[in-house]
Write a protein that holds these residues in place. Sequence first.
Motif, PDB file in Angstrom:
ATOM      1  N   ALA A  70       0.884  -1.170   0.000  1.00 33.75           N
ATOM      2  CA  ALA A  70       0.000   0.000   0.000  1.00 33.75           C
ATOM      3  C   ALA A  70       0.915   1.211   0.000  1.00 33.75           C
ATOM      4  O   ALA A  70       1.397   1.637   1.057  1.00 33.75           O
ATOM      5  CB  ALA A  70      -0.904   0.002   1.227  1.00 33.75           C
ATOM      6  N   PHE A  81       2.036  -5.391   3.440  1.00 36.79           N
ATOM      7  CA  PHE A  81       1.069  -6.143   4.231  1.00 36.79           C
ATOM      8  C   PHE A  81       0.981  -7.549   3.650  1.00 36.79           C
ATOM      9  O   PHE A  81       1.161  -7.759   2.453  1.00 36.79           O
ATOM     10  CB  PHE A  81      -0.305  -5.467   4.267  1.00 36.79           C
ATOM     11  CG  PHE A  81      -1.006  -5.359   2.928  1.00 36.79           C
ATOM     12  CD1 PHE A  81      -1.953  -6.292   2.541  1.00 36.79           C
ATOM     13  CD2 PHE A  81      -0.714  -4.312   2.054  1.00 36.79           C
ATOM     14  CE1 PHE A  81      -2.601  -6.193   1.310  1.00 36.79           C
ATOM     15  CE2 PHE A  81      -1.355  -4.202   0.823  1.00 36.79           C
ATOM     16  CZ  PHE A  81      -2.305  -5.143   0.455  1.00 36.79           C
ATOM     17  N   ALA A 126      -5.514  -5.173   3.328  1.00 39.47           N
ATOM     18  CA  ALA A 126      -5.655  -3.744   3.585  1.00 39.47           C
ATOM     19  C   ALA A 126      -7.127  -3.410   3.397  1.00 39.47           C
ATOM     20  O   ALA A 126      -7.769  -3.923   2.490  1.00 39.47           O
ATOM     21  CB  ALA A 126      -4.791  -2.932   2.613  1.00 39.47           C
ATOM     22  N   LEU A 131      -6.816   3.767   6.620  1.00 40.53           N
ATOM     23  CA  LEU A 131      -6.599   2.414   6.128  1.00 40.53           C
ATOM     24  C   LEU A 131      -6.144   1.501   7.264  1.00 40.53           C
ATOM     25  O   LEU A 131      -5.364   1.901   8.129  1.00 40.53           O
ATOM     26  CB  LEU A 131      -5.526   2.401   5.036  1.00 40.53           C
ATOM     27  CG  LEU A 131      -5.905   2.984   3.683  1.00 40.53           C
ATOM     28  CD1 LEU A 131      -4.669   3.066   2.794  1.00 40.53           C
ATOM     29  CD2 LEU A 131      -6.988   2.146   3.007  1.00 40.53           C
ATOM     30  N   ASN A 132      -6.620   0.292   7.224  1.00 41.72           N
ATOM     31  CA  ASN A 132      -6.212  -0.757   8.157  1.00 41.72           C
ATOM     32  C   ASN A 132      -5.325  -1.734   7.389  1.00 41.72           C
ATOM     33  O   ASN A 132      -5.782  -2.380   6.444  1.00 41.72           O
ATOM     34  CB  ASN A 132      -7.458  -1.470   8.695  1.00 41.72           C
ATOM     35  CG  ASN A 132      -7.148  -2.597   9.652  1.00 41.72           C
ATOM     36  OD1 ASN A 132      -6.028  -3.082   9.729  1.00 41.72           O
ATOM     37  ND2 ASN A 132      -8.156  -3.044  10.367  1.00 41.72           N
ATOM     38  N   LEU A 133      -4.048  -1.838   7.785  1.00 45.27           N
ATOM     39  CA  LEU A 133      -3.132  -2.789   7.155  1.00 45.27           C
ATOM     40  C   LEU A 133      -2.793  -3.873   8.164  1.00 45.27           C
ATOM     41  O   LEU A 133      -2.084  -3.624   9.143  1.00 45.27           O
ATOM     42  CB  LEU A 133      -1.842  -2.103   6.690  1.00 45.27           C
ATOM     43  CG  LEU A 133      -1.947  -0.950   5.693  1.00 45.27           C
ATOM     44  CD1 LEU A 133      -0.557  -0.500   5.278  1.00 45.27           C
ATOM     45  CD2 LEU A 133      -2.772  -1.340   4.488  1.00 45.27           C
ATOM     46  N   ASP A 134      -3.325  -5.065   7.949  1.00 47.88           N
ATOM     47  CA  ASP A 134      -3.056  -6.197   8.833  1.00 47.88           C
ATOM     48  C   ASP A 134      -3.264  -5.851  10.309  1.00 47.88           C
ATOM     49  O   ASP A 134      -2.459  -6.198  11.174  1.00 47.88           O
ATOM     50  CB  ASP A 134      -1.630  -6.712   8.621  1.00 47.88           C
ATOM     51  CG  ASP A 134      -1.484  -7.514   7.341  1.00 47.88           C
ATOM     52  OD1 ASP A 134      -2.517  -7.950   6.791  1.00 47.88           O
ATOM     53  OD2 ASP A 134      -0.342  -7.713   6.891  1.00 47.88           O
ATOM     54  N   PHE A 181      -2.335   0.036  -4.480  1.00 49.90           N
ATOM     55  CA  PHE A 181      -2.005  -1.295  -3.986  1.00 49.90           C
ATOM     56  C   PHE A 181      -1.400  -2.122  -5.120  1.00 49.90           C
ATOM     57  O   PHE A 181      -1.929  -2.155  -6.231  1.00 49.90           O
ATOM     58  CB  PHE A 181      -3.253  -1.998  -3.456  1.00 49.90           C
ATOM     59  CG  PHE A 181      -3.938  -1.248  -2.349  1.00 49.90           C
ATOM     60  CD1 PHE A 181      -3.541  -1.409  -1.038  1.00 49.90           C
ATOM     61  CD2 PHE A 181      -4.973  -0.369  -2.627  1.00 49.90           C
ATOM     62  CE1 PHE A 181      -4.155  -0.712  -0.012  1.00 49.90           C
ATOM     63  CE2 PHE A 181      -5.602   0.331  -1.613  1.00 49.90           C
ATOM     64  CZ  PHE A 181      -5.189   0.161  -0.303  1.00 49.90           C
TER      65      PHE A 181
END
Length: 227
Positions: free
Chosen positions: A43, A48, A52, A186-189, A200
């Motif tokens: 990302a 990741f 994501a 954003l949520n990465l792992d 991405f």
Amino acid sequence: MLGLLPLGTANDLARTLHLPTRLDAACEVVARGHVVDVDLGRAGGRGFVNVASAGLSVGVTEALDPGLKRRLGPAAYGVALLRAYRHHTPFTATLELDGGGATLRWDDLLQVAVANGRHHGGGATASPTAGIDDGLLDVYAIRAAPVREHVRIARALRDGSFVAHRAVEHVTARAVRLTTDPATPLNLDGEVVGRTPAEFTVDRNAVHVLVPAGTTAARWDGTRTAP
């Protein structure tokens, strides 16, 4: 070369790679397993391995306090999901696939996710065909819908069949540019880092990892013989 021990709360990468959950058995894999190479999602400049995402998953991560995870283990994800669901505001996502090969606009979304691996969020499956060494990103989005429809989707998360639900969009691509309205974290792992818009991509065969003999999760595609 990476050896994994299943010491996390969700252990999604370990699940993807068919690693045993018992610590002694996992240590045996580190000592005597064989090597495969898996993809790494990107990302922007951040890597990741699993997924994501934007939307509901960010609220879930923010609701997952350490005390809840200690008390409930993987079940904490369900509790955090209910908390986040009550306060979620739908959003719009625009996706440019494979460098402009196609542009998609999805409205009234609960969540959009870009998966490099197969499992995420405590055992959810990105799609029935998702893999961590296929060179592809599985992209799915869940639209706002009546609660009963989201319950049906939730019941189908384990095997990935939720992507066939009429309130879910699903595509695969080698590269994705994601823009949301409004812009969202954003949520990465499991870590909230960065915001949309974001690009991405996939680094093929970027990570060499030890897995149990006989696993079908990934294979060795390198130029030398794995030990």
